[in-house]
Scaffold this active site. Structure first.
Site, PDB file in Angstrom:
ATOM      1  N   LYS A  24     -21.101  40.649  26.676  1.00  0.00           N
ATOM      2  CA  LYS A  24     -22.112  39.951  27.489  1.00  0.00           C
ATOM      3  C   LYS A  24     -23.464  39.930  26.793  1.00  0.00           C
ATOM      4  O   LYS A  24     -24.243  38.991  26.978  1.00  0.00           O
ATOM      5  CB  LYS A  24     -22.213  40.574  28.884  1.00  0.00           C
ATOM      6  N   LYS A  84      -9.770  35.451  27.207  1.00  0.00           N
ATOM      7  CA  LYS A  84      -9.350  35.520  28.615  1.00  0.00           C
ATOM      8  C   LYS A  84      -9.943  34.353  29.412  1.00  0.00           C
ATOM      9  O   LYS A  84     -11.041  33.881  29.108  1.00  0.00           O
ATOM     10  CB  LYS A  84      -9.708  36.893  29.202  1.00  0.00           C
ATOM     11  N   LYS A 139     -14.389  32.532  34.670  1.00  0.00           N
ATOM     12  CA  LYS A 139     -15.052  31.535  35.510  1.00  0.00           C
ATOM     13  C   LYS A 139     -16.400  31.123  34.934  1.00  0.00           C
ATOM     14  O   LYS A 139     -16.956  30.117  35.325  1.00  0.00           O
ATOM     15  CB  LYS A 139     -15.179  32.006  36.955  1.00  0.00           C
TER      16      LYS A 139
HETATM   17  P1  ATP Z   1     -17.056  36.482  34.645  1.00  0.00           P
HETATM   18  O1  ATP Z   1     -16.154  35.415  34.119  1.00  0.00           O
HETATM   19  O2  ATP Z   1     -18.190  35.970  35.487  1.00  0.00           O
HETATM   20  O3  ATP Z   1     -17.438  37.509  33.657  1.00  0.00           O
HETATM   21  P2  ATP Z   1     -14.786  37.720  35.705  1.00  0.00           P
HETATM   22  O4  ATP Z   1     -13.987  36.706  36.457  1.00  0.00           O
HETATM   23  O5  ATP Z   1     -14.319  38.166  34.388  1.00  0.00           O
HETATM   24  O6  ATP Z   1     -16.251  37.250  35.703  1.00  0.00           O
HETATM   25  P3  ATP Z   1     -14.861  39.356  38.051  1.00  0.00           P
HETATM   26  O7  ATP Z   1     -15.031  38.153  38.856  1.00  0.00           O
HETATM   27  O8  ATP Z   1     -15.746  40.442  38.459  1.00  0.00           O
HETATM   28  O9  ATP Z   1     -14.995  39.050  36.531  1.00  0.00           O
HETATM   29  O10 ATP Z   1     -13.363  39.833  38.071  1.00  0.00           O
HETATM   30  C1  ATP Z   1     -12.669  40.123  39.248  1.00  0.00           C
HETATM   31  C2  ATP Z   1     -11.293  40.610  38.928  1.00  0.00           C
HETATM   32  O11 ATP Z   1     -10.526  39.585  38.289  1.00  0.00           O
HETATM   33  C3  ATP Z   1     -11.263  41.803  37.980  1.00  0.00           C
HETATM   34  O12 ATP Z   1     -10.307  42.730  38.448  1.00  0.00           O
HETATM   35  C4  ATP Z   1     -10.837  41.222  36.669  1.00  0.00           C
HETATM   36  O13 ATP Z   1     -10.147  42.161  35.862  1.00  0.00           O
HETATM   37  C5  ATP Z   1      -9.910  40.112  37.123  1.00  0.00           C
HETATM   38  N1  ATP Z   1      -9.825  39.051  36.125  1.00  0.00           N
HETATM   39  C6  ATP Z   1     -10.844  38.260  35.700  1.00  0.00           C
HETATM   40  N2  ATP Z   1     -10.418  37.372  34.765  1.00  0.00           N
HETATM   41  C7  ATP Z   1      -9.081  37.620  34.604  1.00  0.00           C
HETATM   42  C8  ATP Z   1      -8.065  37.039  33.774  1.00  0.00           C
HETATM   43  N3  ATP Z   1      -8.327  36.046  32.948  1.00  0.00           N
HETATM   44  N4  ATP Z   1      -6.807  37.532  33.864  1.00  0.00           N
HETATM   45  C9  ATP Z   1      -6.522  38.538  34.708  1.00  0.00           C
HETATM   46  N5  ATP Z   1      -7.426  39.131  35.508  1.00  0.00           N
HETATM   47  C10 ATP Z   1      -8.694  38.687  35.467  1.00  0.00           C
END
Ligand code: ATP
Ligand code: LTN
Length: 338
Positions: free
Chosen positions: A121, A203, A206
């Site tokens: 980040k 990965k 969003k």
């Molecule tokens: P950002 O993209 O804003 O960094 P994020 O989606 O990675 O956010 P969170 O929204 O806080 O992060 O994640 C919520 C949950 O979703 C967490 O448990 C995270 O591990 C899971 N998660 C996020 N992206 C993935 C992915 N691509 N595959 C599997 N699990 C995911």
């Protein structure tokens, strides 16, 4: 929720940084729902919208407010019953920030510096490497330890944050006696790391600037199909799980999570067929998987009064447990009690 029950405690949270993706859904939400609904006899579940975490990245106040309520609606739309579980918004429970301070003073600069999410980040937002971003995992540890959680269902990317949480808890218990339950990550192998459709080595996120890389939970049917159809694959035109086939591996993983089929079954199903047929089937499966959640989300967003009422009740229930742990922690550390 009966306080005396000997159920295992589950806690997890999601940041309100945008519309959740298929990655959030398969990696986290599906397991949250399973633990809250199908395994209700075994677990008491606490699920939070981590709005305090989300301001480590600059957000417009109106967006933060809107996205927080939207994410809250998504949690209820999954079918998590707010009467039987505690579904709340992190900033409504001030104990999170209070415990985070105490834990900050029991976390080493060196160990926090090793967090890969902080490094990633910081690279993404070089203009705003704030101290909150650095101590983000400590606030996350506070979220978890406040509720004495046994299990934390998360995607694979959060493994390291769970490890530091365990280290902090063990260190704290070592100094002051048993204060915190040492939590375990709950990472379901299937769906633990859904990859970007455009770059299957990264990965699905969003906050990706390329919207074709992720499937949003609010994408309409034709957008989902288009995104799956334009997913990056390889030139072999044979559906199987293998090395060097990141794109196909990812689509197989998604298809398997949505249909319950094993990789072998999928390979057989598409034996002799091309990627076009496979992608259509994946697109259909994703559409069907997300449809009920999307419909319920849209219905709930039409009843903000109900959402606010649930959030208020969730905050009250959460605070009861949080206050108890914070009091105990402060007493152990030696703060003068009134
Ligand atoms: P950002 O993209 O804003 O960094 P994020 O989606 O990675 O956010 P969170 O929204 O806080 O992060 O994640 C919520 C949950 O979703 C967490 O448990 C995270 O591990 C899971 N998660 C996020 N992206 C993935 C992915 N691509 N595959 C599997 N699990 C995911
Ligand atoms: N850092 C997590 C979100 C999060 C979380 C938590 C997850 C904040 N607090 C407590 C589990 C438990 C992420 O997914 N980015």
């Amino acid at each position: 929720m009966e306080e005396t029950q000997k159920k295992q405690i589950v806690l997890s949270a999601v940041q309100p940084t945008g519309t959740p993706t298929l990655g959030n859904y398969l990696g986290a939400f599906k397991n949250w729902k399973m633990m809250a609904n199908d395994m209700q006899e075994e677990y008491d579940c606490f699920y939070a919208v981590a709005d305090l975490h989300s301001i480590t990245v600059r957000l417009k106040p109106a967006d933060l407010r809107r996205q927080t309520l939207e994410m809250y609606a998504f949690l209820l739309a999954l079918g998590i019953d707010p009467e039987k579980n505690v579904v709340f918004i992190q900033s409504h429970v001030p104990e999170h920030a209070q415990l985070a301070w105490i834990l900050n003073c029991h976390t080493q600069f060196g160990e926090a510096s090793r967090m890969t999410q902080f490094k990633d980040k910081s690279e993404k937002h070089p203009e705003n490497i704030n101290v909150g971003l650095f101590s983000y995992p400590v606030l996350m540890a506070a979220d978890i330890l406040l509720y004495q959680a046994d299990y934390v269902p998360v995607g694979d990317d959060q493994k390291q944050h769970l490890e530091i949480t365990r280290d902090i808890a063990e260190r704290f218990n070592g100094i002051y006696g048993d204060v915190f339950t040492v939590p375990k990550p709950f990472i379901h192998k299937a769906g633990a790391r859904v990859m970007s459709l455009q770059d299957p080595t990264k990965k699905m996120s969003k906050s990706d600037t390329n919207v074709k890389g992720f499937i949003s939970m609010l994408d309409d049917d034709s957008t989902i199909m288009k995104k799956v159809k334009s997913a990056v694959t390889d030139s072999e035109a044979k559906v199987y799980h293998g090395e060097g086939k990141d794109g196909i591996n990812n689509l197989m993983e998604i298809y398997s999570c949505c249909t319950g089929k094993s990789f072998e079954e999928i390979e057989k199903e598409f034996d002799g067929k091309g990627y076009g047929d496979f992608k259509s089937a994946v697109g259909e499966a994703v559409i069907e998987e997300l449809r009920p959640v999307k419909e319920e989300y849209l219905r709930l967003m039409g009843d903000k009064g109900y959402l606010m009422k649930c959030a208020a009740e969730g905050a009250e229930k959460a605070e009861y447990f949080a206050r108890r742990t914070l009091r105990k922690t402060m007493k152990k550390v030696g703060f003068l009690q009134l």
